[in-house]
Motif scaffolding. Structure first.
Motif, mmCIF file in Angstrom:
data_model
loop_
_atom_site.group_PDB
_atom_site.id
_atom_site.type_symbol
_atom_site.label_atom_id
_atom_site.label_comp_id
_atom_site.label_asym_id
_atom_site.label_seq_id
_atom_site.Cartn_x
_atom_site.Cartn_y
_atom_site.Cartn_z
ATOM 1 N N GLU A 40 45.676 6.362 -7.134
ATOM 2 C CA GLU A 40 44.187 5.701 -7.396
ATOM 3 C C GLU A 40 43.748 4.909 -6.485
ATOM 4 N N THR A 41 44.303 4.586 -5.317
ATOM 5 C CA THR A 41 43.980 3.639 -4.249
ATOM 6 C C THR A 41 44.108 4.405 -2.780
ATOM 7 N N PRO A 42 43.577 5.545 -2.489
ATOM 8 C CA PRO A 42 43.934 6.174 -1.230
ATOM 9 C C PRO A 42 43.694 5.172 -0.156
ATOM 10 N N ALA A 43 44.742 5.346 0.905
ATOM 11 C CA ALA A 43 44.630 4.318 2.087
ATOM 12 C C ALA A 43 43.949 5.219 3.032
ATOM 13 N N LYS A 44 42.978 5.418 3.091
ATOM 14 C CA LYS A 44 42.355 6.112 4.308
ATOM 15 C C LYS A 44 40.734 5.944 4.312
ATOM 16 N N LEU A 45 40.360 6.178 5.455
ATOM 17 C CA LEU A 45 38.849 6.130 5.513
ATOM 18 C C LEU A 45 38.169 7.471 5.915
ATOM 19 N N VAL A 46 36.953 7.675 5.008
ATOM 20 C CA VAL A 46 36.238 9.076 5.259
ATOM 21 C C VAL A 46 34.941 8.591 5.581
ATOM 22 N N ASN A 47 34.597 9.814 6.264
ATOM 23 C CA ASN A 47 33.030 10.005 6.543
ATOM 24 C C ASN A 47 32.442 10.478 5.196
ATOM 25 N N ARG A 48 31.417 9.666 4.630
ATOM 26 C CA ARG A 48 30.741 9.894 3.410
ATOM 27 C C ARG A 48 29.789 11.027 3.298
ATOM 28 N N ARG A 49 29.435 11.536 4.520
ATOM 29 C CA ARG A 49 28.503 12.469 4.814
ATOM 30 C C ARG A 49 29.262 13.990 4.840
ATOM 31 N N THR A 50 30.454 14.017 5.451
ATOM 32 C CA THR A 50 31.265 15.247 5.687
ATOM 33 C C THR A 50 32.359 15.413 4.849
ATOM 34 N N GLY A 51 32.933 14.119 4.449
ATOM 35 C CA GLY A 51 34.090 14.218 3.536
ATOM 36 C C GLY A 51 35.304 14.082 4.312
ATOM 37 N N GLN A 52 35.238 14.304 5.540
ATOM 38 C CA GLN A 52 36.482 14.196 6.475
ATOM 39 C C GLN A 52 36.964 12.668 6.631
ATOM 40 N N GLU A 53 38.485 12.819 6.803
ATOM 41 C CA GLU A 53 38.958 11.637 7.047
ATOM 42 C C GLU A 53 38.893 11.090 8.267
ATOM 43 N N VAL A 54 38.687 9.868 8.539
ATOM 44 C CA VAL A 54 38.542 9.208 9.832
ATOM 45 C C VAL A 54 40.060 8.580 10.305
ATOM 46 N N GLN A 56 40.368 7.462 13.767
ATOM 47 C CA GLN A 56 40.351 6.814 15.096
ATOM 48 C C GLN A 56 39.360 5.931 14.839
ATOM 49 N N ALA A 57 39.735 4.574 15.437
ATOM 50 C CA ALA A 57 38.787 3.370 15.321
ATOM 51 C C ALA A 57 37.342 3.891 16.082
ATOM 52 N N LYS A 58 37.632 4.805 17.136
ATOM 53 C CA LYS A 58 36.405 4.991 17.926
ATOM 54 C C LYS A 58 35.345 5.921 17.081
ATOM 55 N N ASP A 59 35.819 6.358 16.169
ATOM 56 C CA ASP A 59 35.199 7.499 15.256
ATOM 57 C C ASP A 59 34.336 7.078 14.220
ATOM 58 N N ILE A 60 34.536 5.473 13.841
ATOM 59 C CA ILE A 60 34.110 4.518 12.740
ATOM 60 C C ILE A 60 32.613 4.302 13.207
ATOM 61 N N ASP A 61 31.735 4.826 12.251
ATOM 62 C CA ASP A 61 30.215 4.449 12.490
ATOM 63 C C ASP A 61 29.840 4.085 10.869
ATOM 64 N N GLU A 62 28.516 3.849 10.873
ATOM 65 C CA GLU A 62 28.087 3.212 9.522
ATOM 66 C C GLU A 62 28.305 4.457 8.242
ATOM 67 N N ASN A 63 28.463 5.610 8.489
ATOM 68 C CA ASN A 63 28.815 6.591 7.388
ATOM 69 C C ASN A 63 30.294 6.669 7.063
ATOM 70 N N VAL A 64 31.067 5.627 7.601
ATOM 71 C CA VAL A 64 32.507 5.695 7.137
ATOM 72 C C VAL A 64 32.652 4.609 6.234
ATOM 73 N N GLN A 65 33.466 5.141 5.316
ATOM 74 C CA GLN A 65 33.787 4.194 4.070
ATOM 75 C C GLN A 65 35.343 4.357 3.638
ATOM 76 N N LEU A 66 35.530 3.171 3.004
ATOM 77 C CA LEU A 66 37.049 3.574 2.276
ATOM 78 C C LEU A 66 37.037 4.456 1.257
ATOM 79 N N ALA A 67 38.088 5.610 1.235
ATOM 80 C CA ALA A 67 38.316 6.685 0.162
ATOM 81 C C ALA A 67 37.993 6.047 -0.900
ATOM 82 N N ARG A 68 37.108 6.669 -2.189
ATOM 83 C CA ARG A 68 37.115 6.185 -3.236
ATOM 84 C C ARG A 68 38.168 6.524 -3.968
ATOM 85 N N GLY A 69 38.628 5.628 -5.088
ATOM 86 C CA GLY A 69 39.522 5.814 -5.981
ATOM 87 C C GLY A 69 39.097 5.185 -7.215
ATOM 88 N N GLY A 70 40.372 5.150 -8.150
ATOM 89 C CA GLY A 70 40.016 4.572 -9.509
ATOM 90 C C GLY A 70 39.655 2.873 -9.244
#
Length: 213
Positions: A40-54, A56-70
């Motif tokens: 319920e607490t996935p330890a990953k970053l995802v792009n909220r527009r594409t749903g793809q896991e991020v 690499q730090a270089k790929d972090i932009d304002e669309n990146v968020q912590l993956a949602r869980g419970g």
């Protein structure tokens, strides 16, 4: 007719077994809880527009968020949970408990620099990350800071010091207090005392931070 045994010697007909559990049974229950919160607490970053896991730090932009869980990885409640899971590791020596905490805290520490740069540029970032970099309450900072201090005391190589310093700065210098240094809040009324803020004695928390820092 057989005389029934005294009432205190009769086995109760409870649906729940209230006997004292064995250590193995307790550990089995703890393991089930760990498995649940891990899912319920996935330890990953995802792009909220594409749903793809991020990854690499270089790929972090304002669309990146912590993956949602419970549950939220950066909330007051999860700071308490991290401390509890660390205590479970100390009691059991089961590395799965240690890995649960440090995997998530490492993720926050690794992503912090990139998100901090976005914040300085005036970008809107994930609120769950923002409360780590720019705490605005004791709820944002206290429990998370304590859990990270506990983790670093167990393993000083963990890259958590910048996050601890940020939390500590807020707690020591910016958290609202009464004139005698008691933690207080401005809601629902000015100078309101919350019992959960008094869970850790104020000056005791200050001393722990100062000693650690």
């Amino acid at each position: 007719m057989t005389t029934p045994p005294p009432l205190h010697m009769m086995k109760p007909a409870y649906q729940t077994d209230y006997r004292i559990p064995t250590a193995d049974e307790v550990k089995a229950t703890m393991d089930r809880v760990l498995k649940y919160i891990d899912a319920e607490t996935p330890a990953k970053l995802v792009n909220r527009r594409t749903g793809q896991e991020v990854t690499q730090a270089k790929d972090i932009d304002e669309n990146v968020q912590l993956a949602r869980g419970g549950f939220r990885l950066t909330s007051y409640e999860w700071g308490v949970t991290y401390s509890g899971v660390l205590a479970a590791y100390q009691a059991t020596s089961d590395k799965a408990y240690w890995d649960y905490v440090t995997k998530r805290q490492r993720l926050l520490a690794t992503a912090a620099q990139a998100f901090s740069a976005l914040l300085k540029q005036g970008k809107n970032i994930d609120g769950n990350i923002r409360r780590v970099l720019d705490p605005h309450s004791l709820d944002d900072s206290g429990a998370m800071c304590c859990s990270m201090i506990k983790a670093m005391l167990a393993d000083p190589t963990l890259p958590l010091r910048p996050l601890i310093d940020g939390y500590a700065d807020f707690i020591l210098n910016r958290e609202y207090r009464l004139s005698d240094d008691t933690f207080a809040r401005l809601r629902p009324q000015q100078n309101t005392l919350w019992l959960d803020d008094m869970f850790i004695p104020n000056r005791s928390l200050d001393r722990r931070l100062v000693i650690f820092l």
